[in-house]
Enzyme design. Structure first.
Site, PDB file in Angstrom:
ATOM      1  N   ASP A  41       2.851  -8.430   3.514  1.00  0.00           N
ATOM      2  CA  ASP A  41       1.922  -7.303   3.308  1.00  0.00           C
ATOM      3  C   ASP A  41       0.502  -7.764   3.588  1.00  0.00           C
ATOM      4  OD1 ASP A  41       4.067  -6.217   0.741  1.00  0.00           O
ATOM      5  OD2 ASP A  41       3.580  -5.093   2.542  1.00  0.00           O
ATOM      6  N   ASP A 182       9.348   1.418   2.189  1.00  0.00           N
ATOM      7  CA  ASP A 182       8.529   0.379   1.553  1.00  0.00           C
ATOM      8  C   ASP A 182       7.830   0.963   0.330  1.00  0.00           C
ATOM      9  OD1 ASP A 182       5.768  -1.747   2.700  1.00  0.00           O
ATOM     10  OD2 ASP A 182       6.747  -1.512   0.761  1.00  0.00           O
TER      11      ASP A 182
HETATM   12  C1  DX5 Z   1       2.221  -1.792  -0.151  1.00  0.00           C
HETATM   13  C2  DX5 Z   1       3.245  -2.873  -0.179  1.00  0.00           C
HETATM   14  C3  DX5 Z   1       4.278  -2.704  -1.306  1.00  0.00           C
HETATM   15  C4  DX5 Z   1       5.288  -3.819  -1.307  1.00  0.00           C
HETATM   16  C5  DX5 Z   1       6.548  -3.409  -2.020  1.00  0.00           C
HETATM   17  O1  DX5 Z   1       1.732  -1.507  -1.343  1.00  0.00           O
HETATM   18  O2  DX5 Z   1       3.885  -2.784   1.053  1.00  0.00           O
HETATM   19  O3  DX5 Z   1       4.884  -1.466  -1.123  1.00  0.00           O
HETATM   20  O4  DX5 Z   1       5.614  -4.193  -0.042  1.00  0.00           O
HETATM   21  O5  DX5 Z   1       6.297  -3.456  -3.368  1.00  0.00           O
HETATM   22  P1  DX5 Z   1       7.403  -3.029  -4.451  1.00  0.00           P
HETATM   23  O6  DX5 Z   1       8.761  -3.282  -3.847  1.00  0.00           O
HETATM   24  O7  DX5 Z   1       7.122  -3.913  -5.635  1.00  0.00           O
HETATM   25  O8  DX5 Z   1       7.163  -1.577  -4.702  1.00  0.00           O
END
Ligand code: DX5
Length: 228
Positions: A41, A182
């Site tokens: 990320d 995501d």
């Molecule tokens: C953007 C990021 C998150 C992360 C996933 O905010 O892309 O979405 O990858 O986080 P979780 O799986 O903890 O929601």
């Protein structure tokens, strides 16, 4: 309504929620647990408030694992980042449709570099915004949270957007492309996400957390998948 795709479900843990003080170990545990990708990320404090890391982290992760690596660019000027992430050896670059005036050109550049091209969009962006680039994408990623942070709640309206993305790809002859999700992917949401048509799942806090080992967390997610 089931729209499930026949494409194999792939799990892409995001290191956002990993313990960065022992990243090599955490990535090694994820690889040993049988995940399919590692997701990075990338946040610049401009497109989203937090700042995480850049291409240097991608190079470091590249040296730690043989798994394919995806870079999710939550940055204000993705065109300025492509070269460095391609050089770092990532296998997929996902750009936000909101972050550039020239998404078609950027996605072409990513593909021409032999890297999978993904497009993603914030929960408030209509899917029609990506219609023109869907035919040249290897992956449409539905953000099921507002980007910037891990551990957020899955936005339930995302399920219809997942179905729309699958329909959009199939309608333009890209049955070979993935629908990714995501944000808020965990044991209680994963089944409905896959039933809606997603097959490429980013999971951060459901994989990396202080409740259980990475192996147990991945096994828990896999058990929660709908029967194939
Ligand atoms: C953007 C990021 C998150 C992360 C996933 O905010 O892309 O979405 O990858 O986080 P979780 O799986 O903890 O929601």
């Amino acid at each position: 309504m089931t729209q499930r795709t026949s494409r194999p479900v792939q799990l892409a843990p995001s290191i956002l929620s990993a313990d960065w003080t022992r990243l090599a170990e955490q990535i090694g545990d994820a690889e040993a647990a049988g995940v399919d990708w590692i997701s990075l990320d990338v946040m610049d404090g401009n497109f989203v408030p937090p700042i995480t890391f850049g291409a240097q982290m991608a190079s470091a992760v590249r040296s730690l694992t043989n798994l394919p690596i995806e870079a999710h660019l939550m940055v204000g000027r993705p065109e300025e980042q492509l070269e460095a992430f391609i050089a770092a050896g990532v296998n997929c670059i996902t750009i936000h449709i909101e972050s550039t005036r020239h998404p078609h050109r950027l996605l072409q550049q990513i593909s021409e570099a032999g890297v999978e091209a993904g497009v993603t969009l914030n929960p408030g962006t209509p899917l029609s915004e990506i219609e023109a680039v869907a035919p040249i994408c290897d992956r449409i990623q539905i953000m099921s949270v507002n980007p910037g942070w891990g551990g957020q709640q899955f936005i339930p309206e995302s399920l219809s957007r997942i179905r729309q993305a699958r329909t959009m790809l199939d309608a333009c002859g890209r049955e070979d492309a993935d629908v990714a999700v995501d944000g808020g992917v965990n044991e209680s949401t994963i089944s409905s996400i896959v039933e809606a048509g997603a097959n490429w799942l980013v999971a951060g806090s459901a994989v990396f957390n202080d409740r259980e080992s990475v192996a147990d967390a991945v096994a828990r997610l896999r058990r929660a998948l709908p029967a194939s």
